[in-house]
Design a protein around this motif. Structure first.
Motif, mmCIF file in Angstrom:
data_model
loop_
_atom_site.group_PDB
_atom_site.id
_atom_site.type_symbol
_atom_site.label_atom_id
_atom_site.label_comp_id
_atom_site.label_asym_id
_atom_site.label_seq_id
_atom_site.Cartn_x
_atom_site.Cartn_y
_atom_site.Cartn_z
ATOM 1 N N PHE A 71 0.661 -1.333 -0.055
ATOM 2 C CA PHE A 71 -0.021 -0.044 0.168
ATOM 3 C C PHE A 71 0.830 1.425 0.002
ATOM 4 O O PHE A 71 0.595 2.220 -0.916
ATOM 5 N N CYS A 72 1.845 1.322 0.892
ATOM 6 C CA CYS A 72 2.576 2.522 0.920
ATOM 7 C C CYS A 72 3.585 2.581 -0.296
ATOM 8 O O CYS A 72 3.483 3.967 -0.952
ATOM 9 N N SER A 73 3.937 1.530 -1.149
ATOM 10 C CA SER A 73 4.694 1.390 -2.370
ATOM 11 C C SER A 73 3.759 2.122 -3.460
ATOM 12 O O SER A 73 4.071 3.077 -4.281
ATOM 13 N N PHE A 74 2.523 1.740 -3.504
ATOM 14 C CA PHE A 74 1.500 1.958 -4.520
ATOM 15 C C PHE A 74 1.321 3.586 -4.346
ATOM 16 O O PHE A 74 1.187 4.087 -5.206
ATOM 17 N N THR A 75 0.878 3.963 -3.126
ATOM 18 C CA THR A 75 0.988 5.390 -2.732
ATOM 19 C C THR A 75 1.966 6.306 -3.426
ATOM 20 O O THR A 75 1.628 7.404 -3.956
ATOM 21 N N LEU A 78 2.204 6.180 -7.246
ATOM 22 C CA LEU A 78 0.975 7.090 -7.725
ATOM 23 C C LEU A 78 1.017 8.300 -7.372
ATOM 24 O O LEU A 78 1.022 9.227 -8.479
ATOM 25 N N THR A 79 1.624 9.078 -6.123
ATOM 26 C CA THR A 79 1.779 10.428 -5.756
ATOM 27 C C THR A 79 2.926 10.984 -6.903
ATOM 28 O O THR A 79 3.001 12.064 -7.493
ATOM 29 N N TYR A 80 4.037 10.120 -6.997
ATOM 30 C CA TYR A 80 5.354 10.785 -8.005
ATOM 31 C C TYR A 80 4.705 10.977 -9.411
ATOM 32 O O TYR A 80 4.931 11.791 -9.843
ATOM 33 N N THR A 81 3.981 10.087 -9.887
ATOM 34 C CA THR A 81 3.450 9.957 -11.112
ATOM 35 C C THR A 81 2.643 11.185 -11.528
ATOM 36 O O THR A 81 2.521 11.867 -12.485
ATOM 37 N N LEU A 82 1.709 11.681 -10.589
ATOM 38 C CA LEU A 82 0.903 12.451 -10.680
ATOM 39 C C LEU A 82 1.505 14.004 -10.458
ATOM 40 O O LEU A 82 0.682 15.024 -10.753
ATOM 41 N N SER A 88 10.334 21.550 -10.663
ATOM 42 C CA SER A 88 11.369 21.394 -11.309
ATOM 43 C C SER A 88 12.489 20.759 -10.657
ATOM 44 O O SER A 88 13.444 20.081 -11.261
ATOM 45 N N ASP A 89 12.483 20.790 -9.344
ATOM 46 C CA ASP A 89 13.575 19.972 -8.423
ATOM 47 C C ASP A 89 12.940 18.680 -7.924
ATOM 48 O O ASP A 89 12.010 18.210 -8.456
ATOM 49 N N ALA A 90 13.755 18.246 -7.036
ATOM 50 C CA ALA A 90 13.392 17.052 -6.331
ATOM 51 C C ALA A 90 12.238 16.950 -5.356
ATOM 52 O O ALA A 90 11.983 15.958 -4.575
ATOM 53 N N THR A 91 11.528 18.313 -5.235
ATOM 54 C CA THR A 91 10.070 18.293 -4.245
ATOM 55 C C THR A 91 9.255 17.296 -4.315
ATOM 56 O O THR A 91 8.834 16.666 -3.653
ATOM 57 N N SER A 92 8.895 16.711 -5.815
ATOM 58 C CA SER A 92 8.066 15.792 -6.057
ATOM 59 C C SER A 92 8.380 14.211 -5.293
ATOM 60 O O SER A 92 7.588 13.484 -4.993
ATOM 61 N N ASN A 93 9.861 14.140 -5.399
ATOM 62 C CA ASN A 93 10.308 12.960 -4.952
ATOM 63 C C ASN A 93 10.124 12.784 -3.352
ATOM 64 O O ASN A 93 9.801 11.838 -2.998
ATOM 65 N N VAL A 94 10.408 13.879 -2.762
ATOM 66 C CA VAL A 94 10.330 14.048 -1.135
ATOM 67 C C VAL A 94 8.595 14.032 -1.029
ATOM 68 O O VAL A 94 8.449 13.138 0.171
ATOM 69 N N LEU A 95 8.014 14.661 -1.703
ATOM 70 C CA LEU A 95 6.660 14.591 -1.311
ATOM 71 C C LEU A 95 6.077 13.132 -1.620
ATOM 72 O O LEU A 95 5.204 12.548 -0.816
ATOM 73 N N ALA A 96 6.417 12.413 -2.651
ATOM 74 C CA ALA A 96 6.096 11.014 -2.944
ATOM 75 C C ALA A 96 6.422 9.937 -1.678
ATOM 76 O O ALA A 96 5.597 9.111 -1.329
ATOM 77 N N PHE A 97 7.715 10.337 -1.144
ATOM 78 C CA PHE A 97 8.135 9.389 -0.356
ATOM 79 C C PHE A 97 7.193 9.722 1.041
ATOM 80 O O PHE A 97 6.720 8.700 1.574
ATOM 81 N N SER A 143 12.561 8.668 -3.546
ATOM 82 C CA SER A 143 12.970 9.856 -2.989
ATOM 83 C C SER A 143 14.318 10.195 -3.762
ATOM 84 O O SER A 143 14.663 11.444 -3.799
ATOM 85 N N ALA A 144 15.488 9.317 -4.079
ATOM 86 C CA ALA A 144 16.763 9.451 -4.277
ATOM 87 C C ALA A 144 16.676 9.098 -6.036
ATOM 88 O O ALA A 144 17.771 8.906 -6.219
ATOM 89 N N LYS A 145 15.688 8.820 -6.749
ATOM 90 C CA LYS A 145 15.485 8.864 -7.990
ATOM 91 C C LYS A 145 16.503 9.641 -8.865
ATOM 92 O O LYS A 145 16.368 10.796 -8.931
ATOM 93 N N GLY A 146 17.381 9.049 -9.572
ATOM 94 C CA GLY A 146 18.313 9.836 -10.492
ATOM 95 C C GLY A 146 19.754 10.030 -9.558
ATOM 96 O O GLY A 146 20.571 10.298 -10.345
ATOM 97 N N ASN A 147 19.524 9.854 -8.398
ATOM 98 C CA ASN A 147 20.790 10.171 -7.552
ATOM 99 C C ASN A 147 21.286 8.770 -7.022
ATOM 100 O O ASN A 147 22.734 8.596 -6.881
ATOM 101 N N PHE A 148 20.570 7.771 -6.730
ATOM 102 C CA PHE A 148 21.096 6.543 -6.270
ATOM 103 C C PHE A 148 20.367 5.379 -7.112
ATOM 104 O O PHE A 148 19.432 5.357 -7.458
ATOM 105 N N THR A 149 21.322 4.200 -6.979
ATOM 106 C CA THR A 149 20.495 3.044 -7.717
ATOM 107 C C THR A 149 19.700 2.260 -6.778
ATOM 108 O O THR A 149 19.774 2.363 -5.469
#
Length: 309
Positions: A71-75, A78-82, A88-97, A143-149
């Motif tokens: 459930f957490c992963s799906f949420t 979904l949040t990151y996609t929307l 333009s920065d990594a705010t959406s990544n932090v928001l999704a996490f 949250s670290a998409k693009g910076n960590f593998t």
């Protein structure tokens, strides 16, 4: 109204620990990094080990952390996609996490100790592992998409002492090993210490927080919508489906699941904001507001649910 006031009086003292945490850093110059390390590397493993070895393991119980991990992963996904188009920065990544988790440990464990007996409090802690694994796998990667593998994210999980505490407790539990009553009483005290210090850490993180011109209203509104509207509605929908179709869980488990859904935002987002070079005030202010809001929100939601008697 009487039930609301009763619940409010029960949970309000927990929030006083936030004030104590702020004072401990501001006046006593306590190092928050030391407290955080104490919680992560000593208290949390003992709490998880004690809960894991004490619960009665069955397929129903095993399914709970798996459910919340999914459930957490799906949420989060979904949040990151929307929402990725809004910044333009990594705010959406932090928001999704942040959207994919809640303050299940620092706020949730003290509440579980208030509302449930020790058996279901241990089940709550066992279920909380789903949030922990999310935060260090799917959540960390997003949250670290693009910076960590993915490999780096998984290595982070492998280094967590709480993982080995869980594995050891699980192995001993399956093999019928239990801890003596005297030792169980001793380890049970760590649950309270974990909750107190965890809430104090929230207060410690507020030191240095200033009024910022970077107050992101969009970030706050989306975070609040997901955490305080989407989460409880989604969990209530699942409870409805289980009651009418699946019949996997009982009423006590439903209460526990609902409690997970109404907790405030997790403070991990501040760490991630620092990691990505985003001004941490954005996450800190949002978490502070959600924590303050939850003082009234939680008892209201519990009243609407029917109370946890």
């Amino acid at each position: 109204m009487g039930l609301f006031l009763t619940l409010l009086l029960k949970i309000t003292p927990l929030y006083l620990n936030i004030v104590l945490g702020y004072i401990s850093v501001k006046i006593l110059d306590i190092k928050r990094e030391s407290i955080a390390n104490l919680v992560i590397y000593i208290l949390a493993p003992i709490v998880v080990f004690s809960a894991t070895i004490s619960v009665k393991i069955d397929y129903t119980l095993i399914s709970l952390p798996i459910f919340f991990f999914i459930f957490c992963s799906f949420t989060a996904i979904l949040t990151y996609t929307l929402c990725k188009k809004y910044w333009s920065d990594a705010t959406s990544n932090v928001l999704a996490f942040s959207a994919g988790t809640s303050n299940a440990g620092y706020t949730g464990i003290p509440l579980a100790l208030i509302f449930f007996d020790h058996t279901f409090a241990d089940i709550y802690i066992f279920t909380m592992l789903g949030f922990i694994f999310y935060g260090n796998t799917t959540g960390f990667y997003i949250s670290a998409k693009g910076n960590f593998t993915v490999k780096q994210s998984l290595l982070k999980v492998v280094r967590l002492p709480i993982l080995y505490a869980f594995i050891l407790g699980l192995i001993l539990n399956i093999n019928g090993v239990s801890i003596p009553e005297e030792l169980f009483i001793y380890t049970s005290q760590f649950k309270g210490a974990y909750g107190i210090l965890g809430m104090m850490i929230l207060g410690m993180s507020l030191v240095g927080l200033k009024k910022s011109s970077d107050l992101d209203k969009k970030f706050i509104l989306i975070s609040f919508f997901i955490k305080f509207i989407y989460w409880p509605l989604a969990i209530l929908f699942f409870i409805y489906l289980d009651k009418t179709i699946f019949n996997l869980y009982n009423s006590e488990i439903y209460k526990m699941m609902f409690l997970f859904s109404i907790l405030p935002l997790a403070n991990n987002s501040v760490t991630l904001a620092i990691l990505h070079g985003i001004k941490p005030e954005k996450a800190s202010i949002t978490i502070l507001l959600s924590t303050i809001f939850s003082i009234i929100y939680i008892p209201i939601m519990l009243v609407l649910y029917g109370g946890f008697n």
